[in-house]
Write an enzyme that holds these catalytic residues in place. Sequence first.
Site, mmCIF file in Angstrom:
data_model
loop_
_atom_site.group_PDB
_atom_site.id
_atom_site.type_symbol
_atom_site.label_atom_id
_atom_site.label_comp_id
_atom_site.label_asym_id
_atom_site.label_seq_id
_atom_site.Cartn_x
_atom_site.Cartn_y
_atom_site.Cartn_z
ATOM 1 N N CYS A 9 -75.789 4.533 -7.809
ATOM 2 C CA CYS A 9 -75.145 4.540 -5.930
ATOM 3 C C CYS A 9 -75.248 2.972 -6.426
ATOM 4 C CB CYS A 9 -75.984 5.008 -5.044
ATOM 5 S SG CYS A 9 -75.512 4.685 -3.604
ATOM 6 N N CYS A 12 -79.015 1.345 -2.288
ATOM 7 C CA CYS A 12 -79.735 1.117 -1.775
ATOM 8 C C CYS A 12 -80.954 0.623 -2.693
ATOM 9 C CB CYS A 12 -80.544 2.732 -1.713
ATOM 10 S SG CYS A 12 -80.278 3.716 0.115
ATOM 11 N N CYS A 86 -77.918 12.130 1.120
ATOM 12 C CA CYS A 86 -78.218 11.023 0.710
ATOM 13 C C CYS A 86 -79.541 10.784 1.518
ATOM 14 C CB CYS A 86 -76.786 10.466 1.561
ATOM 15 S SG CYS A 86 -78.045 7.815 1.485
ATOM 16 N N TYR A 239 -68.588 -11.114 20.403
ATOM 17 C CA TYR A 239 -68.538 -9.830 19.072
ATOM 18 C C TYR A 239 -69.248 -9.376 19.726
ATOM 19 C CZ TYR A 239 -68.501 -14.392 16.378
ATOM 20 O OH TYR A 239 -67.897 -15.483 15.762
ATOM 21 N N GLU A 260 -64.390 -8.884 22.756
ATOM 22 C CA GLU A 260 -63.763 -8.855 21.296
ATOM 23 C C GLU A 260 -62.295 -8.001 21.586
ATOM 24 O OE1 GLU A 260 -64.191 -6.451 17.965
ATOM 25 O OE2 GLU A 260 -66.104 -7.115 19.456
ATOM 26 N N ASP A 308 -73.517 -11.820 18.191
ATOM 27 C CA ASP A 308 -73.328 -11.123 17.120
ATOM 28 C C ASP A 308 -72.406 -11.207 16.128
ATOM 29 O OD1 ASP A 308 -74.204 -9.413 15.681
ATOM 30 O OD2 ASP A 308 -74.647 -7.901 17.174
ATOM 31 N N CYS A 335 -76.443 -10.131 11.297
ATOM 32 C CA CYS A 335 -77.196 -9.168 10.037
ATOM 33 C C CYS A 335 -77.049 -10.164 8.756
ATOM 34 C CB CYS A 335 -76.161 -7.802 9.788
ATOM 35 S SG CYS A 335 -74.640 -8.670 9.267
#
Length: 398
Positions: A9, A12, A86, A239, A260, A308, A335
């Site tokens: 996959c 992960c 999953c 955002y 946004e 963000d 992120c």
Amino acid sequence: MKCPVYKKCSGCQLHNLSYEEQLEFKQNTAQRLLSKFGKVEEIKGMYYPYNYRNKAQARFITARNGKIISGIYQSTTNGIVSTDSCLIEDKKSDEIIVCIRELMKKFKISTYDESTGTGFLRHVLVRRAFKTGEIMVVLAAFTPILPHKNDFVHLLLQTHPQIKTIVLNIADGKENLVLGDREIILHGDGYIEDVLCGHRFRISSKSFYQINPQQTEVLYKKAIEYANLTGKETVVDAYCGIGTIGLIAADKAHNVIAVELNKQAVKDAIVNAKINKAKNIRFYNEDAGEFMVKMAQEGMKADVLFMDPPRAGASVEFLRSALKLSASRIVYISCNPQTQARDLEILVKGGYKVDMIQPVDMFPHTKHVETCVLLSKLKSTQYIEIEFNTDECCRTGK
């Protein structure tokens, strides 16, 4: 728990490590990239780092032997890893995807064939609101004609009565889009609602909503704590998505300006403001960077800026405008700490200092780490010649 397909996959990347080792890896990543700005707090992990994703997405294809396969798209090979479940996705969502695959066989519903440009189903997306239990199913198809539509919907609802709405989304171009612009509601209202940090939010098929609601509450509570709102502040939420953090902040701020680019997300955000009876927040359907430029040009000010941005980070124009906006505090949620570090360089050279850095594990078993950073505005006497240095930094993009 071990996933039997994690090597195929590639979703992960850290699944071969224990969860404690994963947290150590992410802590080291955050420290390597951000410690030059200040102390990096201990990462906040999950008690149970499985089945946390409130959105499951499967691609559907037909194998050479005629068997319908559903599974996870593998970007490295452009193929499908066939799987029925999953370990990081919601169990009920996975069950619904398997059920749809079985119903396709029963009603002879075809999958879309990229090579011929024919067929029906491309993807299935299932969203589950963990707090309310409401479920949305999105059938991403090539055409609007679903064979045996009424029987298909009836059996799906009969098997999974928790489903609140079913949406048929049509992406009829040959490019491999997950969702297109046209939608037909097959059941329900076309949206679900969830509760986050004590607030209720409407979520439509294409709205951005954080994947891990449990850790999102951890992250957002930290962001609100960093903002230190007293009820007198003007807050900018850049955002803003469907208005989550802006509406949470509105409880403690004088007023909130939220921006946004996604039109549907703004529609949801306006509804969310009404649901939460928030009258001190206004939403603007514009690019956050361009909106900030206009605010700076018009001499507008803000006390607190929430930002963000996407994984690529903020644009140079946005950062320059943020400096002109001159908010007392900036709460930067990211992120991607690598692009966040790049952006922090510009903000620090522009007259801010980093006060707090908090990593949060939003995506266990993956390499990604979320970070929340508090910056405060320095007094003009505390830095020298930064206007020239900031302009030079922004021109070079370094």
